[in-house]
Design an enzyme around this catalytic site. Structure first.
Site, PDB file in Angstrom:
ATOM      1  N   TYR A 179       0.918  -1.255  -0.026  1.00  0.00           N
ATOM      2  CA  TYR A 179      -0.085  -0.073   0.249  1.00  0.00           C
ATOM      3  C   TYR A 179       0.906   1.149  -0.038  1.00  0.00           C
ATOM      4  O   TYR A 179       0.700   2.095  -0.831  1.00  0.00           O
ATOM      5  CB  TYR A 179      -1.087  -0.112   1.153  1.00  0.00           C
ATOM      6  CG  TYR A 179      -1.966   1.035   1.203  1.00  0.00           C
ATOM      7  CD1 TYR A 179      -3.103   1.005   0.595  1.00  0.00           C
ATOM      8  CD2 TYR A 179      -1.785   2.085   2.143  1.00  0.00           C
ATOM      9  CE1 TYR A 179      -4.126   1.972   0.527  1.00  0.00           C
ATOM     10  CE2 TYR A 179      -2.728   3.235   1.899  1.00  0.00           C
ATOM     11  CZ  TYR A 179      -3.771   2.878   1.331  1.00  0.00           C
ATOM     12  OH  TYR A 179      -4.782   4.106   1.219  1.00  0.00           O
ATOM     13  N   LYS A 183       1.077   4.127  -3.250  1.00  0.00           N
ATOM     14  CA  LYS A 183       0.701   5.666  -2.845  1.00  0.00           C
ATOM     15  C   LYS A 183       1.726   6.568  -2.895  1.00  0.00           C
ATOM     16  O   LYS A 183       1.538   7.844  -3.426  1.00  0.00           O
ATOM     17  CB  LYS A 183       0.101   5.823  -1.478  1.00  0.00           C
ATOM     18  CG  LYS A 183      -1.114   4.943  -1.255  1.00  0.00           C
ATOM     19  CD  LYS A 183      -2.152   5.337  -2.063  1.00  0.00           C
ATOM     20  CE  LYS A 183      -3.588   4.946  -1.905  1.00  0.00           C
ATOM     21  NZ  LYS A 183      -4.479   5.361  -2.985  1.00  0.00           N
TER      22      LYS A 183
END
Ligand SMILES: NC(=O)c1ccc[n+]([C@@H]2O[C@H](COP(=O)([O-])OP(=O)(O)OC[C@H]3O[C@@H](n4cnc5c(N)ncnc54)[C@H](O)[C@@H]3O)[C@@H](O)[C@H]2O)c1
Length: 268
Positions: A179, A183
């Site tokens: 994740y 990002k």
């Protein structure tokens, strides 16, 4: 307040049926936009569009990892509204382990499954690239548009794994490596595209939200809040002002930027 007015603008939100996406849709509709509610599930998208009330809003089943799905959506949107003005690249997955008993072990970096890493990259990075390509190209052709790529505080800083410990001090899981990787990629993809499409009049910015309170356990909420200068987690509506700002002429001289709305999490 005309600066924030989105009347007659077509605004697409991907991942629009999720916790925050629904609130982005509501804010854009309230500012006057014709909202395209795009998500994997057609029925869920229709329900969200219905909930927006009046206005010629459109709901579509769209998979951001699938170029054909995106191209089909683009054609339907252009047939209906004639132009695309705003894209909120909001769809993403945040890998969770379904079996809590295995989470602590599987989520360790040393054990982290390659398939999960690749799947998160596919949705959170390739999906953002593809949606920007398919929906942004008509923007560049018409000479204006605003793309908002949704990242996260974890695109700026690494996770403090201590907040994922329970009250007894046990690590219930580790925040994943995938994740934050995706990002961070979104933040710099934004800069790439802002530089590339600046001359074409398409602005591209990142919105970096902090964590939203959503039925997490009380101890986690307490730990998270204690690390946040504003002393609380976000509500799903905390990003509405930022989305309308980035979508509208209120941010006309802003591109390639990262608007961080995180209660101060990344400031300390
Ligand atoms: N919730 C938070 O605390 C938080 C914090 C920081 C950043 N964010 C970011 O904000 C955005 C929205 O988060 P959320 O909490 O509302 O997420 P969510 O999980 O509630 O919703 C995500 C939505 O994306 C959709 N989706 C997943 N894969 C898709 C695909 N391939 N094509 C189209 N749609 C797809 C899902 O169906 C779902 O409706 C994400 O980019 C997320 O990373 C969320």
């Amino acid at each position: 307040m005309n600066l924030f007015n989105l009347t007659n603008k077509t605004a697409i939100v991907t991942g629009a049926c999720g916790l925050i996406g629904q609130q982005h849709c509501a804010a854009l509709a309230e500012a006057g936009a014709n909202v395209v509610v795009a998500d994997l599930n057609a029925e869920a998208a229709a329900a969200v569009a219905f909930g927006l009330g009046g206005g010629p809003h459109l709901s579509l089943a769209v998979d951001v990892t699938n170029p054909e799905s995106l191209a089909g959506a683009r054609d339907q949107i252009l047939a209906r509204f004639g132009h695309i003005d705003v894209l909120v690249n909001n769809a993403a997955i945040n890998d969770m382990f379904e079996n809590p008993a295995l989470a602590a072990d599987l989520s360790k970096f040393e054990n982290f499954p390659l398939a999960t890493f690749r799947q998160v990259l596919e949705v959170n990075v390739t999906g953002v690239f593809l949606a920007a390509q398919v929906f942004g190209t008509p923007m560049a052709r018409q000479g204006h548009g605003s793309i908002i790529n949704v990242a996260s505080t974890y695109g700026i800083v690494g996770p403090d794994q201590s907040i994922y410990r329970n009250e007894a001090g046990e690590q219930t899981f580790y925040k994943s490596p995938s994740y934050p990787t995706t990002k961070g990629a979104v933040v710099n993809f934004t800069r790439y595209l802002a530089a590339y499409w600046g001359a074409a009049g398409v602005r591209v910015n990142t919105l970096s939200p902090g964590g939203v309170e959503n039925s997490q356990d009380e101890f986690f909420i307490k730990q998270y809040s204690a690390k946040t200068p504003l002393g609380r987690m976000a509500t799903p509506t905390d990003y509405q002002g930022a989305v309308v700002f980035l979508a509208s002429d209120a941010s006309a001289y802003m591109t390639g930027a990262n608007l961080v709305v995180d209660g101060g999490w990344t400031a300390i």
